[in-house]
Design an enzyme around this catalytic site. Structure first.
Site: not given
Ligand SMILES: NC(=O)c1ccc[n+]([C@@H]2O[C@H](COP(=O)([O-])OP(=O)(O)OC[C@H]3O[C@@H](n4cnc5c(N)ncnc54)[C@H](OP(=O)(O)O)[C@@H]3O)[C@@H](O)[C@H]2O)c1
Length: 334
Positions: A53, A124, A173, A268
């Site tokens: 990252y 989040n 999924r 973010l």
């Molecule tokens: N752009 C931004 O500013 C920003 C800010 C916050 C978060 N994010 C990103 O948003 C994403 C989610 O964050 P989070 O905190 O919500 O994560 P989290 O609570 O750890 O949840 C991850 C989610 O992704 C799913 N997942 C993981 N790998 C997958 C795959 N190969 N195919 C389908 N589903 C998959 C998981 O499904 P299962 O439950 O089935 O394992 C779960 O629903 C991350 O990539 C994070 O880096 C980005």
């Protein structure tokens, strides 16, 4: 005092240790010492720890993008917080027992709020809020669609959308989380692996009665980006904000010129950098009030004490969880 520390990039279980570090000095004028209570392990923390990252960290490095603390001491002139207040520090490196922070970089949150939920406020809920607010007006009755719907961001998107009367199509999924998401306010939950755009398009059309899906949120990328794009309405925007699938986004370019789709991104970090502090504060205060009222929450699977921070990070790195992993940084929350 103690802190989580890494001295090099690697697998979370191997490199994240609990270490002794110097205590902060008594707070200087305008500064506050915060005793940290709880912090979640977010995907961005895991990516940082693995070196995928932000590679400009200096070792030893204290991870942690967010957390909740209690004001322990204030320097001269500090007027907006008092000893004992619950606060969210805006700076990073939160996986430590104490942090010294400038007063204006603290967000005071309601004392009545659940500590574990407030500890997850800065990343989040703010991301879900940004996804729903930064891409043009959405009105009650509009439809949005997302994948990774049972993750932290996904759960907050569902709740914030439902509060505004916005309908959500939520792709997951696995099929064991549908009831939990519907309880949060999800309109439609679909189990799909995002490998077949036509199948997803047909499933969304059938489940929504052919509704026009105005906005899509993609946290997976790879072939999933094209599947999401196929299911959106003409003129829709698809916002990529995560890369959970690790593969680069694939997109059939015809969706852009035949259907007027626009591909966007949301980060973010950029939002925090470009947004005035008073707007950041008002956004987080509004979200904190929702958390304190019990309306906005995310599932939690486990809480680890700081001495087991390596296990906590390894646990957060596993898929198929039922919720977030938190680190208890203080006996009050252990
Ligand atoms: N752009 C931004 O500013 C920003 C800010 C916050 C978060 N994010 C990103 O948003 C994403 C989610 O964050 P989070 O905190 O919500 O994560 P989290 O609570 O750890 O949840 C991850 C989610 O992704 C799913 N997942 C993981 N790998 C997958 C795959 N190969 N195919 C389908 N589903 C998959 C998981 O499904 P299962 O439950 O089935 O394992 C779960 O629903 C991350 O990539 C994070 O880096 C980005």
């Amino acid at each position: 005092m103690r802190a989580a520390s890494i001295t090099g990039y690697g697998a979370p279980r191997d490199v994240v240790k609990c270490a002794d570090v110097p205590d902060p000095d008594a707070p200087a004028a305008g500064k506050v010492v915060v005793r940290m209570l709880l912090a979640p392990v977010n995907p961005a923390d895991l990516l940082t720890i693995k070196g995928n990252y932000n590679r400009d960290v200096e070792f030893p490095f204290i991870p942690g993008t967010e957390g909740l603390g209690r004001v322990e001491a204030v320097g001269d002139g500090v007027a907006t917080v008092r000893v004992g207040d619950l606060v969210i520090p805006m700076p990073r490196n939160t996986w430590q027992e104490r942090l010294a922070v400038r007063e204006e970089l603290l967000i005071k949150v309601p004392a009545s709020g659940p500590l574990d939920q407030l500890a997850m406020l800065k990343v989040n809920p703010a991301t879900a809020n940004g996804l729903l607010c930064e891409f043009g007006p959405l009105e009650a009755g509009d439809w949005v669609m997302q994948n990774a719907s049972n993750g932290g961001v996904g759960q907050y998107v569902i709740q914030l959308a439902a509060k505004r009367g916005i309908h959500t199509v939520n792709v997951v999924r696995r099929n064991d989380r549908g009831d939990a998401l519907r309880d949060r306010g999800a309109t439609v939950v679909l189990v799909d692996d995002l490998s077949d755009p036509e199948r997803l398009r047909a499933a969304v059309k059938s489940a929504t009665g052919g509704a026009h899906i105005k906005l899509g949120f993609d946290a997976i990328t790879g072939p999933g980006t094209d599947a999401m794009a196929a299911a959106l309405g003409d003129g829709a925007q698809l916002v990529v904000y995560g890369t959970q699938g690790r593969a680069p986004s694939q997109l059939d370019g015809r969706r852009l010129f035949q259907h007027g789709l626009a591909l966007r991104g949301f980060w973010l970090t950029a939002w925090y950098r470009s947004t005035p502090l008073d707007k950041i504060a008002s956004t987080l205060h509004r979200l904190a009030d929702d958390v304190a009222a019990g309306f906005l929450r995310s599932d939690i699977e486990a809480v680890y004490p700081l001495e087991q921070v390596g296990e906590a990070a390894a646990h957060a790195d596993r898929s198929g969880r039922s919720g977030k992993i938190l680190i208890a940084l203080d006996p009050e929350t252990a």
